[in-house]
Motif scaffolding. Structure first.
Motif, mmCIF file in Angstrom:
data_model
loop_
_atom_site.group_PDB
_atom_site.id
_atom_site.type_symbol
_atom_site.label_atom_id
_atom_site.label_comp_id
_atom_site.label_asym_id
_atom_site.label_seq_id
_atom_site.Cartn_x
_atom_site.Cartn_y
_atom_site.Cartn_z
ATOM 1 N N SER A 1 0.847 -1.195 0.000
ATOM 2 C CA SER A 1 0.000 0.000 0.000
ATOM 3 C C SER A 1 0.882 1.243 0.000
ATOM 4 N N ASP A 2 0.366 2.325 -0.517
ATOM 5 C CA ASP A 2 1.093 3.594 -0.619
ATOM 6 C C ASP A 2 2.301 3.511 -1.548
ATOM 7 N N THR A 3 2.273 2.561 -2.473
ATOM 8 C CA THR A 3 3.328 2.500 -3.491
ATOM 9 C C THR A 3 2.676 2.523 -4.872
ATOM 10 N N GLU A 4 3.476 2.893 -5.862
ATOM 11 C CA GLU A 4 3.022 2.898 -7.251
ATOM 12 C C GLU A 4 3.943 2.003 -8.068
ATOM 13 N N ILE A 5 3.388 1.351 -9.082
ATOM 14 C CA ILE A 5 4.158 0.446 -9.934
ATOM 15 C C ILE A 5 4.307 1.066 -11.319
ATOM 16 N N TYR A 6 5.513 0.970 -11.852
ATOM 17 C CA TYR A 6 5.793 1.410 -13.225
ATOM 18 C C TYR A 6 6.423 0.234 -13.962
ATOM 19 N N TYR A 7 6.134 0.118 -15.256
ATOM 20 C CA TYR A 7 6.641 -1.037 -15.991
ATOM 21 C C TYR A 7 7.000 -0.654 -17.431
ATOM 22 N N THR A 8 7.785 -1.537 -18.073
ATOM 23 C CA THR A 8 8.161 -1.358 -19.481
ATOM 24 C C THR A 8 7.863 -2.639 -20.246
ATOM 25 N N LEU A 9 7.745 -2.492 -21.571
ATOM 26 C CA LEU A 9 7.505 -3.625 -22.467
ATOM 27 C C LEU A 9 8.610 -3.766 -23.510
ATOM 28 N N ASP A 10 9.655 -2.922 -23.412
ATOM 29 C CA ASP A 10 10.720 -2.922 -24.427
ATOM 30 C C ASP A 10 12.073 -3.341 -23.859
ATOM 31 N N SER A 11 12.074 -3.982 -22.687
ATOM 32 C CA SER A 11 13.279 -4.494 -22.015
ATOM 33 C C SER A 11 14.107 -3.421 -21.331
ATOM 34 N N THR A 12 13.728 -2.147 -21.466
ATOM 35 C CA THR A 12 14.451 -1.105 -20.737
ATOM 36 C C THR A 12 14.107 -1.191 -19.253
ATOM 37 N N GLU A 13 14.997 -0.653 -18.420
ATOM 38 C CA GLU A 13 14.750 -0.677 -16.983
ATOM 39 C C GLU A 13 13.697 0.373 -16.633
ATOM 40 N N PRO A 14 12.654 -0.008 -15.915
ATOM 41 C CA PRO A 14 11.573 0.937 -15.620
ATOM 42 C C PRO A 14 11.969 1.972 -14.582
ATOM 43 N N ASN A 15 11.367 3.137 -14.661
ATOM 44 C CA ASN A 15 11.512 4.195 -13.673
ATOM 45 C C ASN A 15 10.207 5.000 -13.656
ATOM 46 N N LYS A 16 10.229 6.155 -13.010
ATOM 47 C CA LYS A 16 8.989 6.936 -12.885
ATOM 48 C C LYS A 16 8.515 7.539 -14.209
ATOM 49 N N ASN A 17 9.367 7.466 -15.243
ATOM 50 C CA ASN A 17 8.957 7.945 -16.563
ATOM 51 C C ASN A 17 8.350 6.831 -17.420
ATOM 52 N N SER A 18 8.302 5.634 -16.867
ATOM 53 C CA SER A 18 7.756 4.489 -17.603
ATOM 54 C C SER A 18 6.231 4.448 -17.474
ATOM 55 N N ILE A 19 5.638 3.385 -17.979
ATOM 56 C CA ILE A 19 4.181 3.239 -17.948
ATOM 57 C C ILE A 19 3.733 2.987 -16.505
ATOM 58 N N LYS A 20 2.784 3.765 -16.058
ATOM 59 C CA LYS A 20 2.263 3.559 -14.713
ATOM 60 C C LYS A 20 1.215 2.448 -14.741
ATOM 61 N N TYR A 21 1.362 1.507 -13.816
ATOM 62 C CA TYR A 21 0.407 0.392 -13.759
ATOM 63 C C TYR A 21 -0.904 0.863 -13.128
ATOM 64 N N GLU A 22 -1.977 0.729 -13.881
ATOM 65 C CA GLU A 22 -3.289 1.149 -13.385
ATOM 66 C C GLU A 22 -4.352 0.072 -13.590
ATOM 67 N N GLY A 23 -3.932 -1.083 -14.026
ATOM 68 C CA GLY A 23 -4.864 -2.182 -14.242
ATOM 69 C C GLY A 23 -4.167 -3.333 -14.919
ATOM 70 N N PRO A 24 -4.827 -4.471 -15.071
ATOM 71 C CA PRO A 24 -4.202 -5.666 -15.646
ATOM 72 C C PRO A 24 -3.679 -5.418 -17.061
ATOM 73 N N ILE A 25 -2.614 -6.160 -17.387
ATOM 74 C CA ILE A 25 -1.935 -6.028 -18.681
ATOM 75 C C ILE A 25 -2.278 -7.248 -19.527
ATOM 76 N N LEU A 26 -2.697 -7.020 -20.749
ATOM 77 C CA LEU A 26 -2.972 -8.133 -21.661
ATOM 78 C C LEU A 26 -1.649 -8.673 -22.201
ATOM 79 N N VAL A 27 -1.402 -9.948 -21.925
ATOM 80 C CA VAL A 27 -0.192 -10.603 -22.427
ATOM 81 C C VAL A 27 -0.610 -11.546 -23.547
#
Length: 522
Positions: free
Chosen positions: A252-278
């Protein structure tokens, strides 16, 4: 007078004469110096940051000069270098250029001037303050310097900023002393018992110096760390016949960020706001297989879309900006055809391979400029020709045996080979090291009959070599075990490879039961 009395008298006279001679010379020297020489103050040499100041006196009769009244260099009298951080239990922080993780001491220059450490002493023993004596080394304003504590081991570095002190630290705690060339102690730190990768760090709070146990921050500003748990994935790396929704969870009180291009994620990456279609990623455009400048020969690129895995890398941040470790997963959707073989997914920051400055898979900017005629002289080194730890890059390795995930670990990769480095499809040496994930061996054996290796080879496919070695494996000759695999790099099909044992000190220990102390460091 008997003979014995005469001998005694002679001894007394000899003693008196031996005492009178130096006294006579001393008195004579004092008399002649004061009467014949007439010294007058001639010049005052002001102290500099590095040199002592002194007063010169000159004899008005003969011109003889003497000096006295030495004054310490100004850098000794002004605010000076401090011991900023001590790591006495280093497992994985700041490896040296050989990839070894030694305990270390960090010095910091809090002043606005460059300070030269020539003649300064560093020690863990007050009765021997100059166990290690610095050479002509400078620390720039607000700059850092790390000294590795290695003990009696003789190590040299091509980097003048990498220093090895001839004493070791203990994780149980002790005192460290920093001393001026005059023998004056200018800083001391007594650190307590430390655990793996912890350091005892200096902080200034309300103009007072305090020390705290923190995670080590070598060559950076000291800061206190808050542990943030990494994101949890609802599905593990693996093979999936159908698309699915992937869920990520964190504290709780954390945010998740992710990438789909193998780059290392940071706060400029995609913010997770719901399930990801794989889903099957093969219809996506080829990216890394289309990279140029990866060979000196004619480049060949696939005309069709190559098979692809979905690579998701995620990180969690708390409200204060503290981050978790990065979690990397590889998903093969609709690629069941690879389930009956061995598959390795190698994921690394793409720049580690393809950046013109630091990429280990490409020609490099220097060579390209020489090729274009912008640089004269002999051809510079191709990036992929460079060797050693400085050209090793971190990678996440997922290994599947007939569709089953048997290894997922952060390892180091280097380009391998001689002439084969020039080919578009290159081989790799792969290393397990403590500073990647705390392990200096793979988490699982690659071959059932062998133990957990420290390294292995990903060899661009040459079935002939593995086949020929297998034909003589029952002879009294050294051979390397191997097995075929399919390699994906950053999610894209790279080709047929071989997982191959690597000749090393560990190989000799494993196969011939020879203690590694017999050999030089790997």
């Amino acid at each position: 007078m008997n003979m014995e009395a005469m001998k005694k008298k002679r001894r007394i006279i000899a003693i008196i004469v031996s005492l009178l001679i130096p006294i006579t010379f001393y008195i004579g020297d004092f008399y002649f110096t004061s009467k014949i020489h007439h010294f007058e103050k001639y010049k005052t040499v002001e102290p500099t940051e590095k040199e002592y100041g002194h007063t010169l006196y000159k004899c008005k009769h003969c011109g003889m000069i003497k000096s006295d009244n030495y004054v310490e260099p100004t850098s000794y009298l002004m605010p000076n270098i401090v011991i900023n951080e001590v790591c006495g239990a280093n497992d994985s922080l700041l490896p040296d250029e050989n990839g070894d993780c030694f305990d270390w001491i960090e010095l910091y220059n809090p002043t606005d001037r460059t300070i030269n450490l020539l003649g300064f002493g560093l020690s863990d023993k007050k009765t021997d303050l100059f166990k290690y004596t610095f050479g002509d080394v400078e620390i720039k304003p607000n700059g850092y310097l790390v000294v590795y504590a290695v003990g009696d081991e003789v190590l040299e570095s091509f980097d003048t900023n990498i220093l090895y002190a001839n004493f070791k630290l203990t994780s149980k705690g002790e005192s460290i002393y920093l001393t001026l060339p005059t023998g004056k102690i200018i800083d001391r730190i007594t650190y307590p018992e430390l655990k793996g990768n912890e350091s005892y760090s200096r902080f200034e709070v309300n103009n007072e110096v305090v020390y705290k146990i923190t995670k080590g921050t070598p060559l950076e500003e000291n800061k206190e760390f808050v542990t943030v748990k990494p994101p949890v994935f609802s599905a593990n790396s693996g093979f999936y016949s159908n698309p699915f929704m992937l869920y990520l969870e964190s504290e709780s009180d954390t945010e998740i960020y992710y990438t789909l291009d193998s780059t290392e994620p940071n706060k400029n990456s995609i913010k997770y706001e719901g399930p990801i279609l794989v889903k099957d990623a093969t219809p996506n455009e080829n990216v890394y297989r289309m990279k140029k400048d990866t060979t000196i020969y004619k480049e060949k690129f696939p005309n069709e879309l190559v098979d692809k895995a979905t690579i998701i890398r995620a990180i969690a941040y708390d409200k204060d900006g503290n981050s978790s470790e990065i979690v990397t997963k590889s998903y093969f959707v609709g690629l069941d055809k690879y389930k009956n073989t061995n598959v390795i997914s190698l994921v690394t920051e793409p720049d580690n391979l393809f950046d013109e400055e630091k990429g280990i898979y490409v020609k490099g900017i220097d060579y390209k400029e020489w090729e274009l005629g912008k640089k004269e002289g002999e051809a510079p080194f191709l990036n992929w020709k460079n060797r050693g730890f400085l050209w090793e890059r971190p990678a996440e390795i997922s290994y599947f045996d007939k569709g089953n995930l048997v290894l997922e670990q952060k390892l180091g990769i280097r380009i391998r080979g001689a002439g084969s480095r020039n080919f578009q499809q290159k081989s790799f040496n792969v290393f397990a090291r403590k500073f990647y994930d705390g392990n200096n061996r793979l988490l699982t054996p690659l071959f059932n009959e062998l133990s957990f290796p420290k390294s292995f080879i990903l060899r661009a496919c040459n079935y002939k070599e593995g086949f020929l070695q297998s034909l003589v494996s029952n002879r009294s000759i050294s051979t390397q075990k191997s097995k075929p695999c399919i390699l994906f790099i950053d999610g894209e099909y790279w080709g047929e490879y071989h997982i191959l044992e690597r000749y090393s000190t560990h190989y000799l220990e494993e196969h011939f039961k020879i203690n590694k102390s017999t050999f030089a460091r790997e």
